[in-house]
Write a protein that holds these residues in place. Structure first.
Motif, PDB file in Angstrom:
ATOM      1  N   TYR A  17       0.825  -1.202   0.000  1.00 51.97           N
ATOM      2  CA  TYR A  17       0.000   0.000   0.000  1.00 51.97           C
ATOM      3  C   TYR A  17       0.867   1.263   0.000  1.00 51.97           C
ATOM      4  O   TYR A  17       1.966   1.291   0.550  1.00 51.97           O
ATOM      5  N   LEU A  18       0.337   2.320  -0.589  1.00 50.23           N
ATOM      6  CA  LEU A  18       1.068   3.573  -0.738  1.00 50.23           C
ATOM      7  C   LEU A  18       1.503   4.157   0.599  1.00 50.23           C
ATOM      8  O   LEU A  18       2.573   4.761   0.707  1.00 50.23           O
ATOM      9  N   SER A  19       0.694   3.977   1.631  1.00 47.53           N
ATOM     10  CA  SER A  19       1.029   4.581   2.927  1.00 47.53           C
ATOM     11  C   SER A  19       2.310   4.007   3.531  1.00 47.53           C
ATOM     12  O   SER A  19       2.899   4.625   4.423  1.00 47.53           O
ATOM     13  N   ILE A  20       2.741   2.853   3.060  1.00 44.55           N
ATOM     14  CA  ILE A  20       4.033   2.337   3.525  1.00 44.55           C
ATOM     15  C   ILE A  20       5.137   3.323   3.143  1.00 44.55           C
ATOM     16  O   ILE A  20       6.035   3.613   3.941  1.00 44.55           O
ATOM     17  N   TYR A  21       5.036   3.857   1.938  1.00 47.86           N
ATOM     18  CA  TYR A  21       6.047   4.799   1.440  1.00 47.86           C
ATOM     19  C   TYR A  21       5.865   6.194   2.031  1.00 47.86           C
ATOM     20  O   TYR A  21       6.830   6.825   2.460  1.00 47.86           O
ATOM     21  N   THR A  22       4.624   6.667   2.056  1.00 52.68           N
ATOM     22  CA  THR A  22       4.390   8.053   2.467  1.00 52.68           C
ATOM     23  C   THR A  22       4.462   8.244   3.978  1.00 52.68           C
ATOM     24  O   THR A  22       4.860   9.310   4.458  1.00 52.68           O
ATOM     25  N   GLU A  23       4.081   7.222   4.751  1.00 54.32           N
ATOM     26  CA  GLU A  23       3.982   7.384   6.200  1.00 54.32           C
ATOM     27  C   GLU A  23       5.004   6.543   6.972  1.00 54.32           C
ATOM     28  O   GLU A  23       5.685   7.060   7.858  1.00 54.32           O
ATOM     29  N   ALA A  24       5.100   5.261   6.649  1.00 54.76           N
ATOM     30  CA  ALA A  24       5.968   4.383   7.443  1.00 54.76           C
ATOM     31  C   ALA A  24       7.438   4.526   7.072  1.00 54.76           C
ATOM     32  O   ALA A  24       8.311   4.562   7.960  1.00 54.76           O
ATOM     33  N   PHE A  25       7.740   4.600   5.793  1.00 54.91           N
ATOM     34  CA  PHE A  25       9.129   4.628   5.336  1.00 54.91           C
ATOM     35  C   PHE A  25       9.941   5.776   5.945  1.00 54.91           C
ATOM     36  O   PHE A  25      11.069   5.553   6.414  1.00 54.91           O
ATOM     37  N   PRO A  26       9.426   7.011   5.984  1.00 53.74           N
ATOM     38  CA  PRO A  26      10.217   8.083   6.602  1.00 53.74           C
ATOM     39  C   PRO A  26      10.552   7.809   8.067  1.00 53.74           C
ATOM     40  O   PRO A  26      11.656   8.131   8.524  1.00 53.74           O
ATOM     41  N   ILE A  27       9.626   7.194   8.794  1.00 50.18           N
ATOM     42  CA  ILE A  27       9.855   6.898  10.209  1.00 50.18           C
ATOM     43  C   ILE A  27      10.906   5.810  10.353  1.00 50.18           C
ATOM     44  O   ILE A  27      11.824   5.899  11.188  1.00 50.18           O
ATOM     45  N   LEU A  28      10.806   4.773   9.540  1.00 44.36           N
ATOM     46  CA  LEU A  28      11.772   3.675   9.595  1.00 44.36           C
ATOM     47  C   LEU A  28      13.157   4.142   9.157  1.00 44.36           C
ATOM     48  O   LEU A  28      14.174   3.733   9.730  1.00 44.36           O
TER      49      LEU A  28
END
Length: 206
Positions: free
Chosen positions: A104-115
């Motif tokens: 899902y797109l939110s992995i890139y937009t939301e989770a990836f920056p945090i990780l």
């Protein structure tokens, strides 16, 4: 003070937080078993706008990741964790792996920056068909490649996210096995073609 009284203010919101509660509670018994075990934290959406039963909010996800960092959890790439368990190697205490299903797109937009802030590895189990078709709210291959360059692992989640174990009407077990194997092979080939990765890991759909 009664338990029912304490619960009244949160009953209406409990369903929203169930995925988070189950995720965090699952850490406790597994990690108490010592260095022969680990926990896999599995996510789908990281968003306010997606179905709550398969979502955590970005704020909650950040709390999860901060908790791992502040409490010195050992976050391993899933492929390394699986290999260690397969070879009966001793794992550091408090070992976890982070995974996402479906791409899902939110992995890139939301989770990836945090990780990325914490330098943590993670695995995405990719269903290629919606990526190929540029479906709304799904990742692109370019975004997936960017994340692999930052240390993400991509793995197999079937081509179209069909029910993995259900047979088609009139389908024999042998026919199901053949169809399922072909699907896995096509999915693996597509991931390898687009990203160069082929780790031979699979997450069952449904």
């Amino acid at each position: 003070m009664s338990l029912s009284f304490l619960l009244k203010p949160v009953v209406g919101k409990l369903r929203q937080y169930l995925p988070c509660i189950f995720t965090l509670l699952s850490i406790i018994p597994a990690l108490s078993q010592g260095s022969g075990s680990a926990v896999i934290l599995q996510y789908h959406h990281v968003s306010h706008e997606t179905p709550k039963i398969t979502s955590v909010t970005p704020e909650t996800f950040r709390k999860h990741i901060n908790y791992l960092a502040e409490n010195k959890f050992n976050v391993m790439p899933l492929v390394d964790l699986v290999e260690a368990l397969r070879n009966r190697k001793t794992l550091p205490e408090k070992t976890v792996a982070i995974t996402f299903d479906d791409a899902y797109l939110s992995i890139y937009t939301e989770a990836f920056p945090i990780l990325r802030e914490q330098g943590l590895p993670f695995t995405i189990f990719v269903t290629p068909a919606p990526v190929d078709k540029n479906y709304q709210k799904f990742l692109s291959w370019a975004q997936l490649r960017e994340m692999t360059e930052a240390g993400a692992t991509l793995a197999n989640h079937t081509m179209n996210h069909a029910h993995s174990v259900e047979r088609l009407p009139g389908e024999t077990r042998a026919q199901w096995r053949s169809r399922f194997r072909q699907d896995l092979d096509m999915t693996e080939a597509r991931i390898r073609e687009q990203t160069g990765q082929s780790v031979k890991m699979f997450a069952w759909t449904f």
